[in-house]
Design an enzyme around this catalytic site. Sequence first.
Site, PDB file in Angstrom:
ATOM      1  CD  GLU B  54     -46.596  -3.653  -4.852  1.00 13.42           C
ATOM      2  OE1 GLU B  54     -46.989  -3.313  -3.892  1.00 13.42           O
ATOM      3  OE2 GLU B  54     -46.319  -5.517  -5.105  1.00 13.42           O
ATOM      4  CB  CYS B  85     -50.292  -3.933  -6.041  1.00 13.65           C
ATOM      5  SG  CYS B  85     -50.268  -3.009  -4.463  1.00 13.65           S
TER       6      CYS B  85
END
Lengths: 155, 155
Positions: B54, B85
């Site tokens: 991500e 993330c």
Amino acid sequence: MQHRFLHRAIELAATNARSSAGGPFGAVIVKDGEVIGEGVNQVTAINDPTAHAEVLAIREACRKLGVYQLPGCELYTSCEPCPMCLGAIYWAHIDRVYFAATQQQAAAAGFDDAFIYEQIPLAPEQRSIPMAHVELPEAMAPFNEWKGNPRRTPY
Amino acid sequence: MQHRFLHRAIELAATNARSSAGGPFGAVIVKDGEVIGEGVNQVTAINDPTAHAEVLAIREACRKLGVYQLPGCELYTSCEPCPMCLGAIYWAHIDRVYFAATQQQAAAAGFDDAFIYEQIPLAPEQRSIPMAHVELPEAMAPFNEWKGNPRRTPY
């Protein structure tokens, strides 16, 4: 705890703020009494919302040592880490963290991450950024590939 | 939600796991129906504990667009994001997140971030990685530099 490292983190932060290069945050990673990584906030400077001082210091230390974890290392940071940096600290297996300014002091200066701290524990569908689980039959395929790969590097 | 983007994230994850380059995770950033950033887990490949799929997808999208925030963008990821993330997603101001595998499915495959989720809400001194506030008179200096700098770029 050695004050000189925290002073260094604050000095990095102040210099960065003065130079307009990025936000007023600095961090250093220390191993065996030596600085092995430094970082300043570069979010706007390099167009990277993840370029917080702590993240960049961790990246630099790992690059220098050729490792992807930093046991035996301490992080000194000018300000209490945000949730993203906290996650990075855990993934890096850092031993210990020292910080100067608190979350509350940062908030008073316009850097408020209390909202993100509130969002993390919520269920995905309750967060202000909507997050949805989409059920797919192949969702486990990557994990199965991983388990079936004898050359994988566990981490 | 468009299934093809989630399929792409899973495909990236599976290919990465098969190639031994890194962990079984993949992510894509979509804007106006087009992929503008892709990422796979590269933690062990490039010695960077923050190189989650991500995070790398967000960095790539920002680099491509020349921005440090991604409003109007959606993130499709092969697996529910970890706290780091999640923080990155909030700092990036992404609109919406879709994920395939859940935290629980990831844990069953050996990728358990429940521990980090538990640590985030704790007070700094109660965390398993000890975090200490050190009071210093110059703690606010970086913020004062920031506020006094008319050329600063707020973010």
